[in-house]
Design a protein around this motif. Sequence first.
Motif, PDB file in Angstrom:
ATOM      1  N   ALA A 123     -13.951   9.796 -16.603  1.00 21.34           N
ATOM      2  CA  ALA A 123     -14.683   9.017 -14.892  1.00 21.34           C
ATOM      3  C   ALA A 123     -14.248   8.132 -15.217  1.00 21.34           C
ATOM      4  CB  ALA A 123     -16.153   9.796 -15.181  1.00 21.34           C
ATOM      5  N   THR A 124     -15.208   7.368 -16.681  1.00 18.68           N
ATOM      6  CA  THR A 124     -15.401   6.423 -17.110  1.00 18.68           C
ATOM      7  C   THR A 124     -13.548   4.994 -16.849  1.00 18.68           C
ATOM      8  OG1 THR A 124     -17.072   7.051 -18.336  1.00 18.68           O
ATOM      9  CG2 THR A 124     -15.876   4.448 -18.846  1.00 18.68           C
ATOM     10  N   VAL A 125     -12.716   5.487 -17.497  1.00 15.56           N
ATOM     11  CA  VAL A 125     -11.340   4.913 -16.759  1.00 15.56           C
ATOM     12  C   VAL A 125     -11.436   4.725 -15.746  1.00 15.56           C
ATOM     13  CG1 VAL A 125      -9.023   5.176 -17.331  1.00 15.56           C
ATOM     14  CG2 VAL A 125      -9.900   5.783 -19.315  1.00 15.56           C
ATOM     15  N   LEU A 126     -11.445   5.970 -14.618  1.00 20.30           N
ATOM     16  CA  LEU A 126     -11.337   5.776 -13.875  1.00 20.30           C
ATOM     17  C   LEU A 126     -11.903   5.505 -12.704  1.00 20.30           C
ATOM     18  CD1 LEU A 126     -10.846   9.573 -12.351  1.00 20.30           C
ATOM     19  CD2 LEU A 126      -9.277   8.195 -12.893  1.00 20.30           C
ATOM     20  N   GLN A 127     -13.339   4.745 -13.496  1.00 22.53           N
ATOM     21  CA  GLN A 127     -13.985   3.832 -12.326  1.00 22.53           C
ATOM     22  C   GLN A 127     -13.983   2.360 -12.116  1.00 22.53           C
ATOM     23  OE1 GLN A 127     -18.073   3.124 -14.943  1.00 22.53           O
ATOM     24  NE2 GLN A 127     -19.077   3.173 -12.807  1.00 22.53           N
ATOM     25  N   THR A 128     -12.983   2.214 -13.410  1.00 24.86           N
ATOM     26  CA  THR A 128     -12.637   0.663 -14.107  1.00 24.86           C
ATOM     27  C   THR A 128     -11.601   0.300 -13.018  1.00 24.86           C
ATOM     28  OG1 THR A 128     -12.954   1.414 -16.143  1.00 24.86           O
ATOM     29  CG2 THR A 128     -11.080  -0.571 -15.767  1.00 24.86           C
ATOM     30  N   LEU A 129     -11.115   1.167 -12.160  1.00 28.38           N
ATOM     31  CA  LEU A 129      -9.982   0.880 -11.368  1.00 28.38           C
ATOM     32  C   LEU A 129     -10.816  -0.111  -9.731  1.00 28.38           C
ATOM     33  CD1 LEU A 129      -8.187   4.646 -10.695  1.00 28.38           C
ATOM     34  CD2 LEU A 129      -7.329   2.413 -11.372  1.00 28.38           C
ATOM     35  N   ASN A 130     -11.391  -0.198 -10.609  1.00 25.66           N
ATOM     36  CA  ASN A 130     -12.708  -1.046  -9.480  1.00 25.66           C
ATOM     37  C   ASN A 130     -12.496  -2.107  -9.082  1.00 25.66           C
ATOM     38  OD1 ASN A 130     -14.683  -3.115 -10.518  1.00 25.66           O
ATOM     39  ND2 ASN A 130     -14.551  -1.621 -11.766  1.00 25.66           N
ATOM     40  N   LEU A 131     -11.573  -2.725 -10.421  1.00 22.30           N
ATOM     41  CA  LEU A 131     -11.177  -3.646  -9.872  1.00 22.30           C
ATOM     42  C   LEU A 131      -9.935  -4.551  -8.966  1.00 22.30           C
ATOM     43  CD1 LEU A 131     -10.988  -4.709 -13.908  1.00 22.30           C
ATOM     44  CD2 LEU A 131     -12.345  -5.980 -12.588  1.00 22.30           C
ATOM     45  N   LEU A 132      -9.303  -3.184  -8.202  1.00 23.11           N
ATOM     46  CA  LEU A 132      -8.476  -3.311  -8.194  1.00 23.11           C
ATOM     47  C   LEU A 132      -8.860  -3.533  -6.534  1.00 23.11           C
ATOM     48  CD1 LEU A 132      -5.826  -0.725  -9.207  1.00 23.11           C
ATOM     49  CD2 LEU A 132      -5.547  -3.204  -9.568  1.00 23.11           C
TER      50      LEU A 132
END
Length: 311
Positions: A123-132
Amino acid sequence: MCEPKTAATNGQPTPTLERTPHDIFVGAGLALAGGVFWGVNATVSKLLMNDYHADPLWIACVRELLAGVIFLVCAGIFTPDKFINSLKDYRSYPRLLLCAFFCVLMVQVSYLKAIDWTNSGTATVLQTLNLLVVLVFVCIMGKRLPGKRESIGVVLAFVGTVLIATGGDLSQLSLPLPGLLWGLTDAVCTSLLAILPIALMAKWGNFMANGVMFVLSGLMLLPFVRPWATAPALDWSGIGLMAFTVVFGTFGAYWLFLGGTQRCGAMRATMLGTSEPVTATITGVLFAGAVFTPTDLVGFAMIIIMVFLVR
């Protein structure tokens, strides 16, 4: 919180921010600690859901209200003028409601739902996609295409997400579809957190803006969650976990990361913020029984590398 230093030109201050080596060192430590607290908080939330059957919405509602109160108390103590003036700023109320819904309520709910369906690390890694999402916004506003490094970061993030979702087998999803959708929703809403509340924070200060947004978000959930009626049976360990997620995982993590960003700069803070998915993955394995395949770890690595490329 330290105040930014300004350089003088002909006796007049300029907006140029001067950071001493001490500022950078302290800021880096604060930002790193904030990311670590966020990562541990994800695993703590998973433990509350697994061991105590706490509903994600109940966790979100309670910690938003309590963390919001802590923010407001700090605003009243450390920035009393901004606390009073913000209450009279009626024109900012619509933006405030918008930020409370998308930047706090939806971020918290979608993140916890993603953790519930998957695990804290994923879940935390998927959240990191916010940068895109932020990159798309920046490119649209700047009327430009992504640069070479940014394009490589986009490809890495896409491939990494596919690997996590499919486990390398493109014919099926190894990740539950609701977990993937909640994770992507979290990424979109988290990106709004870097865009929508900026003007409010500049005007009211971090304590006041966050405090009001968190409390409003909790109040929005209150009639649906009814936390007094749906509270899980918590023993002393459960109460300790809940106290951690409120004090350290929410209020403390936000306060540390924002303080670190002010001292060492957004770029350094963002890079140090990658401690969040790393910490969530490690603590998820150690304490929440999460299991990751080599394909998952390769996908995680690709998305984290993307953070260093997308600027």
